[in-house]
Design a protein around this motif. Structure first.
Motif, short mmCIF file in Angstrom:
data_model
loop_
_atom_site.label_atom_id
_atom_site.label_comp_id
_atom_site.label_asym_id
_atom_site.label_seq_id
_atom_site.Cartn_x
_atom_site.Cartn_y
_atom_site.Cartn_z
N UNK A 1 8.90 46.46 -16.58
CA UNK A 1 7.87 47.00 -17.47
C UNK A 1 6.59 46.16 -17.44
N UNK A 2 6.34 45.53 -16.30
CA UNK A 2 5.16 44.69 -16.17
C UNK A 2 5.35 43.31 -16.77
N UNK A 3 6.55 42.99 -17.17
CA UNK A 3 6.85 41.70 -17.79
C UNK A 3 7.70 40.86 -16.84
N UNK A 4 7.50 39.56 -16.85
CA UNK A 4 8.29 38.66 -16.02
C UNK A 4 9.65 38.46 -16.67
N UNK A 5 10.71 38.87 -15.97
CA UNK A 5 12.07 38.80 -16.51
C UNK A 5 12.92 37.80 -15.75
N UNK A 6 13.77 37.09 -16.47
CA UNK A 6 14.69 36.12 -15.89
C UNK A 6 16.12 36.61 -16.07
N UNK A 7 17.00 36.18 -15.16
CA UNK A 7 18.38 36.66 -15.15
C UNK A 7 19.35 35.61 -15.67
N UNK A 8 20.26 36.04 -16.55
CA UNK A 8 21.36 35.21 -17.01
C UNK A 8 22.65 35.99 -16.83
N UNK A 9 23.70 35.29 -16.42
CA UNK A 9 25.00 35.93 -16.22
C UNK A 9 26.00 35.32 -17.19
N UNK A 10 26.66 36.17 -17.96
CA UNK A 10 27.64 35.72 -18.95
C UNK A 10 29.01 36.24 -18.52
N UNK A 11 29.99 35.34 -18.39
CA UNK A 11 31.36 35.75 -18.08
C UNK A 11 32.26 35.44 -19.26
N UNK A 12 33.18 36.35 -19.53
CA UNK A 12 34.15 36.19 -20.60
C UNK A 12 35.54 36.37 -20.00
N UNK A 13 36.36 35.31 -20.08
CA UNK A 13 37.70 35.35 -19.48
C UNK A 13 38.75 35.22 -20.58
N UNK A 14 39.67 36.18 -20.61
CA UNK A 14 40.74 36.16 -21.61
C UNK A 14 42.09 36.48 -20.99
N UNK A 15 43.12 35.97 -21.62
CA UNK A 15 44.47 36.31 -21.21
C UNK A 15 44.81 37.69 -21.76
N UNK A 16 45.50 38.48 -20.94
CA UNK A 16 45.84 39.83 -21.37
C UNK A 16 47.10 40.30 -20.67
N UNK A 17 47.73 41.30 -21.27
CA UNK A 17 48.86 41.97 -20.65
C UNK A 17 48.38 43.33 -20.18
N UNK A 18 48.41 43.54 -18.87
CA UNK A 18 47.95 44.79 -18.27
C UNK A 18 49.15 45.51 -17.69
N UNK A 19 49.54 46.61 -18.30
CA UNK A 19 50.72 47.37 -17.86
C UNK A 19 51.94 46.47 -17.73
N UNK A 20 52.10 45.59 -18.73
CA UNK A 20 53.28 44.72 -18.78
C UNK A 20 53.16 43.45 -17.97
N UNK A 21 52.07 43.25 -17.26
CA UNK A 21 51.89 42.06 -16.43
C UNK A 21 50.87 41.12 -17.07
N UNK A 22 51.20 39.82 -17.10
CA UNK A 22 50.29 38.83 -17.66
C UNK A 22 49.15 38.55 -16.67
N UNK A 23 47.93 38.65 -17.15
CA UNK A 23 46.78 38.41 -16.28
C UNK A 23 45.68 37.73 -17.06
N UNK A 24 44.71 37.22 -16.30
CA UNK A 24 43.46 36.77 -16.89
C UNK A 24 42.39 37.79 -16.52
N UNK A 25 41.76 38.35 -17.54
CA UNK A 25 40.75 39.38 -17.31
C UNK A 25 39.37 38.78 -17.52
N UNK A 26 38.55 38.84 -16.49
CA UNK A 26 37.18 38.31 -16.58
C UNK A 26 36.20 39.47 -16.54
#
Length: 324
Positions: free
Chosen positions: A199-224
């Motif tokens: 929009x004619x403005x100078x924009x900067x990029x930031x990346x945010x990751x969120x990692x949690x433990x979860x059970x996916x279809x009965x399997x233990x995983x880390x979901x990021x």
């Protein structure tokens, strides 16, 4: 000749002054895009063609940020005349008005900013009354997937379904394919050197990751889950279309798998003061008072459900009500 030269300089100076004043006031249109199928796939679900056919299609919802030198507001839009539609407005004619409403069963909230004091206020309806409550910009992905209004308060009612709404329920009451543990997520913020013009403005990029433990279809995983934020310091104030997804400056874009909130256009024009200040009839409410009201409402609901079951109503069929 000298007088003409001086007059020309004066006119140029006046024009520059007018332009500088103009750029401190205006409107930015944001669009929220939600794709339930993409969101489900990002959470690890295997979607069959039959299930995909039954899922809601991608939807788009519009919001508007109004700002002047001292205040700003952000809320859902619909076609309606704003305060600048009759006289005084630089654009005139029909503009986008704002409304308070309900979407997807979640209370919609309007947000107001006091720029010099760096304060934010949430305005919402509860029991047919309008309340105003102090809020804040922060990075808080603990209660959700980082989107969908991306936080425990579900701001804006942005139409994004909360994939993890049942994560704190007992396992036998959670029908989600992905069941997250109650452990807080590990959050990482990377502020990159990448820039681009939005929009004619100078924009900067930031990346945010969120990692949690979860059970996916009965399997233990880390979901990021990864959220990309584009923000600018050119506007001179802090803002985010999602108050719980903010790192710095005024956020112009929030992007994740299956959902995004992106600034589509900007118009520099006069903005009426009453459009960027909380409604005068709003009742002041502290966060503690709000929490007490929510607890009281939940208690009444539980009592009513208990009465129904006792009367032979929904026996053994416990309903879970989540108030965001």
């Amino acid at each position: 000749m000298k007088r003409k030269f001086i007059l020309a300089i004066a006119l140029v100076g006046l024009g520059m002054s007018s332009m500088a004043q103009k750029k401190t006031s205006g409107a930015i249109q944001y669009q929220v895009t939600v794709d339930p199928a993409a969101m489900a796939a990002a959470s690890g679900m295997t979607i069959s063609p039959e299930m995909l056919a039954r899922m809601p299609k991608a939807s788009k919802i519009d919001y508007e940020l109004l700002f002047n030198a001292t205040h700003a507001s952000y809320m859902l839009v619909q076609d309606f005349e704003d305060s600048n539609s009759e006289g005084g407005g630089m654009t005139g004619g029909m503009n986008m008005g704002r409304m308070m409403g309900r979407m997807g069963g979640n209370a919609n909230r309007d947000y107001y900013y006091n720029i010099p004091e760096k304060k934010m206020y949430e305005v919402f309806t509860l029991n047919d009354s309008i309340f105003v409550m102090p809020g804040e910009l922060k990075l808080n992905l603990g209660g959700n997937n980082g989107f969908g209004g991306g936080n425990q308060n579900r701001p804006q009612g942005q139409g994004v379904q909360n994939q993890n709404a049942g994560q704190n329920r007992p396992n036998n009451q959670n029908n989600s394919v992905v069941q997250y543990s109650n452990e807080p997520p590990v959050i990482k913020v990377i502020k990159t050197d990448e820039t681009k013009t939005l929009l004619g403005l100078n924009a900067k990029k930031a990346v945010v990751t969120s990692t949690r433990k979860a059970t996916v279809l009965g399997m233990e995983k880390e979901v990021t889950e990864e959220t990309v934020i584009w923000y600018t310091n050119d506007l001179g104030f802090d803002f985010s279309p999602n108050p719980n997804i903010w790192t710095e400056g005024a956020v112009l874009s929030i992007e994740a798998k299956g959902n995004s909130t992106i600034a589509k256009s900007i118009e520099y024009r006069n903005v009426n003061a009453k459009d960027v200040n909380p409604p005068k009839k709003a009742i002041a409410l502290t966060k503690e008072e709000y929490a007490a009201k929510m607890e009281s409402m939940m208690r009444r609901m539980r009592n009513n459900q208990g009465g129904d079951r006792g009367a032979g109503g929904n026996q053994g069929n416990v309903r879970n009500i989540v108030i965001n």
